[in-house]
Design a protein around this motif. Structure first.
Motif, PDB file in Angstrom:
ATOM      1  N   PRO A 216      52.829  -1.493  54.408  1.00 17.12           N
ATOM      2  CA  PRO A 216      52.580  -0.245  52.297  1.00 17.12           C
ATOM      3  C   PRO A 216      52.771  -1.866  51.144  1.00 17.12           C
ATOM      4  N   LEU A 217      52.658  -0.864  50.479  1.00 18.98           N
ATOM      5  CA  LEU A 217      52.672  -1.658  48.955  1.00 18.98           C
ATOM      6  C   LEU A 217      53.276  -1.030  48.074  1.00 18.98           C
ATOM      7  N   SER A 218      54.127  -1.686  47.362  1.00 23.12           N
ATOM      8  CA  SER A 218      54.789  -1.196  46.545  1.00 23.12           C
ATOM      9  C   SER A 218      54.455  -1.684  45.033  1.00 23.12           C
ATOM     10  N   TYR A 219      54.610  -1.340  43.811  1.00 22.38           N
ATOM     11  CA  TYR A 219      54.111  -1.896  42.949  1.00 22.38           C
ATOM     12  C   TYR A 219      54.930  -0.699  41.839  1.00 22.38           C
ATOM     13  N   ASP A 220      55.740  -1.455  40.248  1.00 22.86           N
ATOM     14  CA  ASP A 220      55.828  -0.529  39.811  1.00 22.86           C
ATOM     15  C   ASP A 220      55.126  -0.690  38.229  1.00 22.86           C
ATOM     16  N   VAL A 221      55.480   0.550  37.240  1.00 23.03           N
ATOM     17  CA  VAL A 221      54.231   1.038  36.550  1.00 23.03           C
ATOM     18  C   VAL A 221      55.553   1.472  35.151  1.00 23.03           C
ATOM     19  N   ALA A 222      55.561   0.842  33.974  1.00 22.64           N
ATOM     20  CA  ALA A 222      55.779   1.331  32.687  1.00 22.64           C
ATOM     21  C   ALA A 222      55.366   1.811  31.860  1.00 22.64           C
ATOM     22  N   VAL A 223      55.825   3.340  31.111  1.00 20.83           N
ATOM     23  CA  VAL A 223      54.255   3.933  30.305  1.00 20.83           C
ATOM     24  C   VAL A 223      55.715   4.728  29.699  1.00 20.83           C
ATOM     25  N   ASP A 224      55.363   4.431  27.942  1.00 18.61           N
ATOM     26  CA  ASP A 224      56.040   5.423  27.093  1.00 18.61           C
ATOM     27  C   ASP A 224      55.434   7.111  27.434  1.00 18.61           C
ATOM     28  N   VAL A 225      56.421   7.713  26.425  1.00 20.64           N
ATOM     29  CA  VAL A 225      56.162   9.165  27.215  1.00 20.64           C
ATOM     30  C   VAL A 225      56.826   9.690  25.565  1.00 20.64           C
ATOM     31  N   ALA A 226      55.359  10.717  25.115  1.00 16.28           N
ATOM     32  CA  ALA A 226      56.625  11.682  24.081  1.00 16.28           C
ATOM     33  C   ALA A 226      57.329  11.930  23.977  1.00 16.28           C
ATOM     34  N   PRO A 227      58.257  11.725  22.791  1.00 14.32           N
ATOM     35  CA  PRO A 227      59.571  12.093  22.494  1.00 14.32           C
ATOM     36  C   PRO A 227      59.845  12.905  22.743  1.00 14.32           C
ATOM     37  N   GLU A 228      61.327  13.522  22.785  1.00 16.66           N
ATOM     38  CA  GLU A 228      62.082  14.527  22.621  1.00 16.66           C
ATOM     39  C   GLU A 228      63.056  14.932  21.740  1.00 16.66           C
ATOM     40  N   ILE A 229      62.494  16.175  20.604  1.00 16.42           N
ATOM     41  CA  ILE A 229      62.958  16.189  19.458  1.00 16.42           C
ATOM     42  C   ILE A 229      64.263  16.998  19.823  1.00 16.42           C
ATOM     43  N   LYS A 230      65.178  16.383  19.058  1.00 14.01           N
ATOM     44  CA  LYS A 230      67.193  17.586  19.196  1.00 14.01           C
ATOM     45  C   LYS A 230      67.189  17.543  17.740  1.00 14.01           C
ATOM     46  N   VAL A 431      63.034   6.895  19.997  1.00 15.00           N
ATOM     47  CA  VAL A 431      60.839   6.222  19.311  1.00 15.00           C
ATOM     48  C   VAL A 431      60.973   5.810  20.568  1.00 15.00           C
ATOM     49  N   PRO A 432      60.075   5.963  20.856  1.00 16.05           N
ATOM     50  CA  PRO A 432      58.912   4.584  21.705  1.00 16.05           C
ATOM     51  C   PRO A 432      58.748   4.165  21.550  1.00 16.05           C
ATOM     52  N   ASN A 433      59.056   2.243  21.914  1.00 18.68           N
ATOM     53  CA  ASN A 433      58.522   1.215  20.588  1.00 18.68           C
ATOM     54  C   ASN A 433      57.338   0.859  20.531  1.00 18.68           C
ATOM     55  N   SER A 434      56.318   1.398  21.369  1.00 22.72           N
ATOM     56  CA  SER A 434      54.277   1.510  20.835  1.00 22.72           C
ATOM     57  C   SER A 434      54.923   2.310  19.970  1.00 22.72           C
ATOM     58  N   LEU A 435      54.791   3.501  19.786  1.00 25.60           N
ATOM     59  CA  LEU A 435      54.712   3.794  18.446  1.00 25.60           C
ATOM     60  C   LEU A 435      55.281   3.601  17.341  1.00 25.60           C
ATOM     61  N   LEU A 436      56.130   2.205  17.456  1.00 28.83           N
ATOM     62  CA  LEU A 436      57.175   1.632  16.617  1.00 28.83           C
ATOM     63  C   LEU A 436      56.338   0.548  16.342  1.00 28.83           C
ATOM     64  N   GLU A 437      55.349   0.568  16.916  1.00 27.64           N
ATOM     65  CA  GLU A 437      54.515  -1.030  17.225  1.00 27.64           C
ATOM     66  C   GLU A 437      53.062  -0.805  16.254  1.00 27.64           C
ATOM     67  N   GLU A 438      52.789   0.565  16.555  1.00 26.01           N
ATOM     68  CA  GLU A 438      51.760   0.599  15.764  1.00 26.01           C
ATOM     69  C   GLU A 438      52.030   1.239  14.323  1.00 26.01           C
TER      70      GLU A 438
END
Length: 561
Positions: A216-230, A431-438
């Motif tokens: 078997p093969l294992s790998y990791d994926v990291a992804v930003d998601v739309a943040p929840e607003i409270k 806040v996701p880092n990807s949105l901050l950078e963009e």
């Protein structure tokens, strides 16, 4: 460029402060009519849409290998605690690719991280690894011209591996596995993933080196998601309490501003005469050399303030309000070639942030003194003072109307700024880092556009200011401001949805038509679809601000001088 003793930004402060909208380009001038948190760019497609459904939020996403898929998924409760791992199996999520291929039997462990980021640990079964490996061998066998074998004939595996190379076979097999499994692996974050934020965090070289078709093969994926607003407190946006500084008397302020502009226009038609034998008086125009140093708490002097240094600075004593408080008064009576030193403190509201509250010792040398000779103010002079006006009364009426509108607009802008600032305080958003950078890159690009328009920068200067290092430094230095801007945009988008606000097709079309007209006037290219996107975002933001203003508890106080 105006020096720091006057209310004007230096190049440094222009790059580090909030973008001041300019009419030098369509994208900037369009945004100046909208809300301040919608960041305009050279491209008319900035901002976050009302329901977090802009092109950045898609059902599915690609990865570093440019693999893109769209897939269906069931509704799930994704509001898990940070660091809590959740295992998702094929039996729980009935994922199918568009071609109808059944689930691959992956096991995906999802862990919520900080900054609205999700880590997916993907476990690929042996059956998928073996099938991808066999497909890779089959394709190599079709395309390779191995000596001793006719094209299309079956080539023994060991011969093909020796011909192609084991490393190449493994790399191709791993890429095939990733391409096949990534869409299903991403299914748990489909619809939440922020486009282009995902990447395979496991090193490709490690995957290739450890690959075997019978394992078997294992790998990791990291992804930003739309943040929840409270909202803290709950529904806190519905009763914001804000204090807004404005003119104590709008009518009086408008009249003063109109009179000042009329005098300024009259000065432009006048002339200057050299004065000899006396010092500088109020009403004169002086030419002076200025320098300044920082003043330490113990009274000693420190470093030179470069932004305050200028030779041949033109000082109009009638415009004292445009200078550092006390600066003009300290120079009354100064003679030609006389040197004066005096201490002043920059107020906490000074435009150039680095100088706020700073104590400075100024040294000023008088060079020339001029007295103004103004023409007589009458109806005959009206056409030269104001286009299309034939009398002094018409000019005064037009100027008063102009400055009344400007003061009203400034009051509305100050109110909106206070509301959105308070809104960011009651909205808890990871806040996701990807949105901050963009967002940060958009703000920096906007700054460069304005700076280039105001200072006529050379191509070399623009290239230098656009370097990766300059952008990186800006993102770090301005992170709090960028974060607040993103929070405001996301909060406004959420309110638009929660309060069921709507814009009419007529409103949208009118904004689109206005935008296109402006792009044409500046001879800039545009895409109708993207213009419509931004027009919708601007209108939705404006609707939310109007709603917030209507429901907020606003206290207006006279602004500090």
């Amino acid at each position: 460029m105006a020096m720091a003793v006057a209310h004007a930004h230096t190049a440094t402060s222009q790059l580090s402060s909030v973008c001041t909208k300019s009419s030098s380009s369509p994208s900037l001038s369009r945004a100046s009519r909208g809300v301040h948190f919608v960041l305009p760019l050279s491209s008319p497609s900035a901002g976050v849409s009302s329901e977090l459904k802009s092109r950045r939020f898609q059902q599915g996403a690609g990865n570093g290998f440019n693999l893109v898929a769209v897939f269906k998924y069931p509704q799930q409760d994704h509001r898990r605690r940070r660091g809590e791992a959740v295992v998702v199996r094929a039996g729980e999520v009935a994922v199918k690719e568009e071609s109808g291929t059944p689930s691959l039997g992956l096991e995906v462990v999802e862990t919520n991280l900080a900054n609205s980021r999700v880590q997916l640990k993907v476990h690929v079964p042996v059956s998928v690894c073996k099938d991808c490996y066999d497909q890779v061998l089959k394709e190599f066998g079709k395309q390779s011209k191995v000596p001793g074998f006719r094209p299309g004939k079956n080539i023994p595996e060991n011969v093909l591996i020796n011909f192609i190379g084991q490393d190449q076979i493994r790399s191709s097999a791993v890429e095939a596995v990733l391409k096949r499994t990534l869409p299903e692996a991403m299914s748990s974050v489909a619809g939440r993933a922020i486009k282009d934020s995902e990447h395979i965090s496991t090193k490709f070289a490690d995957l290739a080196a450890g690959f075997a078709p019978d394992k078997p093969l294992s790998y990791d994926v990291a992804v930003d998601v739309a943040p929840e607003i409270k909202w803290n407190p709950e529904n806190g946006y519905k009763n914001l309490k804000v204090t807004v500084e404005c003119e104590a008397d709008d009518a009086l302020a408008a009249q003063k501003a109109a009179d000042a502009e009329l005098l300024s226009r009259l000065k432009d038609l006048g002339s200057l005469r050299v004065v000899i034998g006396r010092g500088l008086e109020m009403g004169d125009v002086g030419v002076v050399d200025v320098s300044a140093v920082r003043l330490n708490e113990d009274g000693t002097t420190g470093d030179e303030i470069l932004s305050c240094k200028q030779k041949g600075f033109r000082l109009d004593t009638d415009e004292g309000g445009s200078f550092l408080p006390g600066f003009v008064e300290a120079l009354i009576g100064i003679q030609n070639d006389e040197s004066r030193s005096f201490d002043l403190t920059f107020p906490p509201t000074w435009e150039q942030e680095s100088l706020r509250g700073l104590q400075a010792r100024f040294t000023v040398v008088g060079r020339e003194i001029f007295i103004r000779q103004l023409p007589e103010l009458n109806d005959e002079l009206a056409p030269q003072l104001f286009q299309d006006c034939t009398s002094l009364a018409e000019i005064k009426e037009a100027l008063l109307r102009k400055h009344t509108e400007l003061i009203e607009r400034a009051k509305k802008t100050a109110t909106q700024f206070a509301i959105t600032t308070e809104l960011a305080k009651v909205a808890e958003i990871d806040v996701p880092n990807s949105l901050l950078e963009e967002q940060g890159r958009q703000m920096y690009a906007s700054k460069l556009i304005e700076l280039q328009a105001s200072m006529k920068l050379s191509k070399e200067q623009v290239v230098a200011l656009s370097s990766a290092e300059m952008v990186h430094n800006y993102l770090i230095a301005q992170k709090p401001r960028i974060t607040e801007s993103v929070k405001q945009s996301l909060a406004v988008a959420e309110i638009y949805k929660l309060e069921n606000l709507e814009i009419s097709e007529e409103e949208l079309q009118a904004e689109v038509d206005s935008a296109i007209e402006e792009f044409k006037r500046f001879d800039q290219e545009y895409e109708v679809v993207r213009v419509k996107e931004q027009a919708r975002e601007l209108l939705e933001g404006s609707k939310v601000l109007d709603w917030l203003t209507e429901h907020a508890d606003i206290t207006y106080v006279p602004k500090q001088s």
